[in-house]
Design an enzyme around this catalytic site. Sequence first.
Site, PDB file in Angstrom:
ATOM      1  N   GLU A  30       0.323   5.215   0.626  1.00 53.85           N
ATOM      2  CA  GLU A  30      -0.566   6.298   1.046  1.00 53.85           C
ATOM      3  C   GLU A  30       0.054   7.644   0.695  1.00 53.85           C
ATOM      4  O   GLU A  30       1.232   7.735   0.331  1.00 53.85           O
ATOM      5  CB  GLU A  30      -0.793   6.188   2.559  1.00 53.85           C
ATOM      6  CG  GLU A  30      -1.449   4.859   2.942  1.00 53.85           C
ATOM      7  CD  GLU A  30      -1.657   4.690   4.442  1.00 53.85           C
ATOM      8  OE1 GLU A  30      -1.153   5.524   5.226  1.00 53.85           O
ATOM      9  OE2 GLU A  30      -2.330   3.714   4.821  1.00 53.85           O
ATOM     10  N   GLU A  72      -2.900  -4.773  -3.062  1.00 56.13           N
ATOM     11  CA  GLU A  72      -3.386  -5.630  -4.151  1.00 56.13           C
ATOM     12  C   GLU A  72      -3.368  -4.868  -5.476  1.00 56.13           C
ATOM     13  O   GLU A  72      -3.019  -5.430  -6.525  1.00 56.13           O
ATOM     14  CB  GLU A  72      -4.817  -6.104  -3.862  1.00 56.13           C
ATOM     15  CG  GLU A  72      -4.952  -6.978  -2.628  1.00 56.13           C
ATOM     16  CD  GLU A  72      -5.222  -6.188  -1.348  1.00 56.13           C
ATOM     17  OE1 GLU A  72      -4.759  -5.033  -1.233  1.00 56.13           O
ATOM     18  OE2 GLU A  72      -5.889  -6.738  -0.454  1.00 56.13           O
ATOM     19  N   CYS A  92     -10.065  -5.277   0.635  1.00 57.11           N
ATOM     20  CA  CYS A  92     -11.206  -4.360   0.629  1.00 57.11           C
ATOM     21  C   CYS A  92     -12.124  -4.676  -0.547  1.00 57.11           C
ATOM     22  O   CYS A  92     -11.762  -5.405  -1.474  1.00 57.11           O
ATOM     23  CB  CYS A  92     -10.724  -2.909   0.581  1.00 57.11           C
ATOM     24  SG  CYS A  92     -10.198  -2.356  -1.055  1.00 57.11           S
ATOM     25  N   ASN A 139       0.843  -1.200   0.000  1.00 53.02           N
ATOM     26  CA  ASN A 139       0.000   0.000   0.000  1.00 53.02           C
ATOM     27  C   ASN A 139       0.876   1.247   0.000  1.00 53.02           C
ATOM     28  O   ASN A 139       1.956   1.277   0.617  1.00 53.02           O
ATOM     29  CB  ASN A 139      -1.021  -0.004   1.137  1.00 53.02           C
ATOM     30  CG  ASN A 139      -0.450  -0.213   2.519  1.00 53.02           C
ATOM     31  OD1 ASN A 139       0.577  -0.859   2.686  1.00 53.02           O
ATOM     32  ND2 ASN A 139      -1.103   0.331   3.520  1.00 53.02           N
ATOM     33  N   CYS A 167      -4.022   0.490  -2.530  1.00 49.21           N
ATOM     34  CA  CYS A 167      -3.893  -0.761  -1.775  1.00 49.21           C
ATOM     35  C   CYS A 167      -2.760  -1.630  -2.326  1.00 49.21           C
ATOM     36  O   CYS A 167      -2.390  -1.525  -3.505  1.00 49.21           O
ATOM     37  CB  CYS A 167      -5.186  -1.561  -1.855  1.00 49.21           C
ATOM     38  SG  CYS A 167      -6.531  -0.898  -0.857  1.00 49.21           S
ATOM     39  N   CYS A 224     -10.715  -3.931  -3.989  1.00 50.05           N
ATOM     40  CA  CYS A 224      -9.669  -4.869  -4.427  1.00 50.05           C
ATOM     41  C   CYS A 224     -10.247  -6.238  -4.774  1.00 50.05           C
ATOM     42  O   CYS A 224      -9.708  -6.935  -5.627  1.00 50.05           O
ATOM     43  CB  CYS A 224      -8.565  -4.974  -3.383  1.00 50.05           C
ATOM     44  SG  CYS A 224      -7.501  -3.511  -3.412  1.00 50.05           S
TER      45      CYS A 224
HETATM   46  N1  THU Z   1      -5.182  -1.837   2.604  1.00 55.70           N
HETATM   47  C1  THU Z   1      -4.574  -2.586   1.637  1.00 55.70           C
HETATM   48  O1  THU Z   1      -3.548  -2.198   1.081  1.00 55.70           O
HETATM   49  N2  THU Z   1      -5.136  -3.769   1.308  1.00 55.70           N
HETATM   50  C2  THU Z   1      -6.200  -4.331   1.952  1.00 55.70           C
HETATM   51  O2  THU Z   1      -6.590  -5.436   1.604  1.00 55.70           O
HETATM   52  C3  THU Z   1      -6.863  -3.612   3.063  1.00 55.70           C
HETATM   53  C4  THU Z   1      -6.406  -2.207   3.263  1.00 55.70           C
HETATM   54  C5  THU Z   1      -4.531  -0.572   2.998  1.00 55.70           C
HETATM   55  C6  THU Z   1      -5.202   0.693   2.576  1.00 55.70           C
HETATM   56  C7  THU Z   1      -4.651   1.682   3.571  1.00 55.70           C
HETATM   57  O3  THU Z   1      -3.378   2.142   3.108  1.00 55.70           O
HETATM   58  C8  THU Z   1      -4.432   0.852   4.825  1.00 55.70           C
HETATM   59  O4  THU Z   1      -4.453  -0.505   4.399  1.00 55.70           O
HETATM   60  C9  THU Z   1      -5.484   1.062   5.902  1.00 55.70           C
HETATM   61  O5  THU Z   1      -6.760   0.943   5.399  1.00 55.70           O
END
Ligand code: THU
Length: 130
Positions: free
Chosen positions: A41, A52, A83, A39, A50, A86
């Site tokens: 941000e 994925e 999520c 991920n 994300c 994803c």
């Molecule tokens: N996140 C992912 O990268 N993949 C997931 O399957 C669930 C959430 C990330 C998004 C964000 O950067 C952090 O986790 C918190 O939500």
Amino acid sequence: MSLIDAAAQVRENAHAPYSRFKVGAAIRAASGVVYVGCNVENASYPEGTCAEAGAIAAMVAAGETDIAEVAVIANGPDPVAPCGGCRQRLMEFSTPEVQVTMATVAGAVKVVRLGDLLPGAFTSSQLDGH
Ligand code: THU
């Protein structure tokens, strides 16, 4: 290296200073090659991506479009659940039978079919003849 180990390794590179929730994902494509993502941000919170999505982007950029298997790992109390967005992104390149291994850094593992994560998925076949 196992798929979950590949996900754990790339998780270390996650850029998650806002949520402090680092996620790693690894996709084994039909060729056998493994693509990874973490991920990423940024200060505009909703614009983060994300793990994925990163792994899918790497796979497609390399010229592959068929997912054979997926692994996702994070440091939560339970194996990390991809999520909703994803789940849809993964389904674009998978069959419902594709195995998704969800894991915690502490070693808990849960294995599910993508079709069970996203039942009744909206897919390209529903765009036929519109
Ligand atoms: N996140 C992912 O990268 N993949 C997931 O399957 C669930 C959430 C990330 C998004 C964000 O950067 C952090 O986790 C918190 O939500």
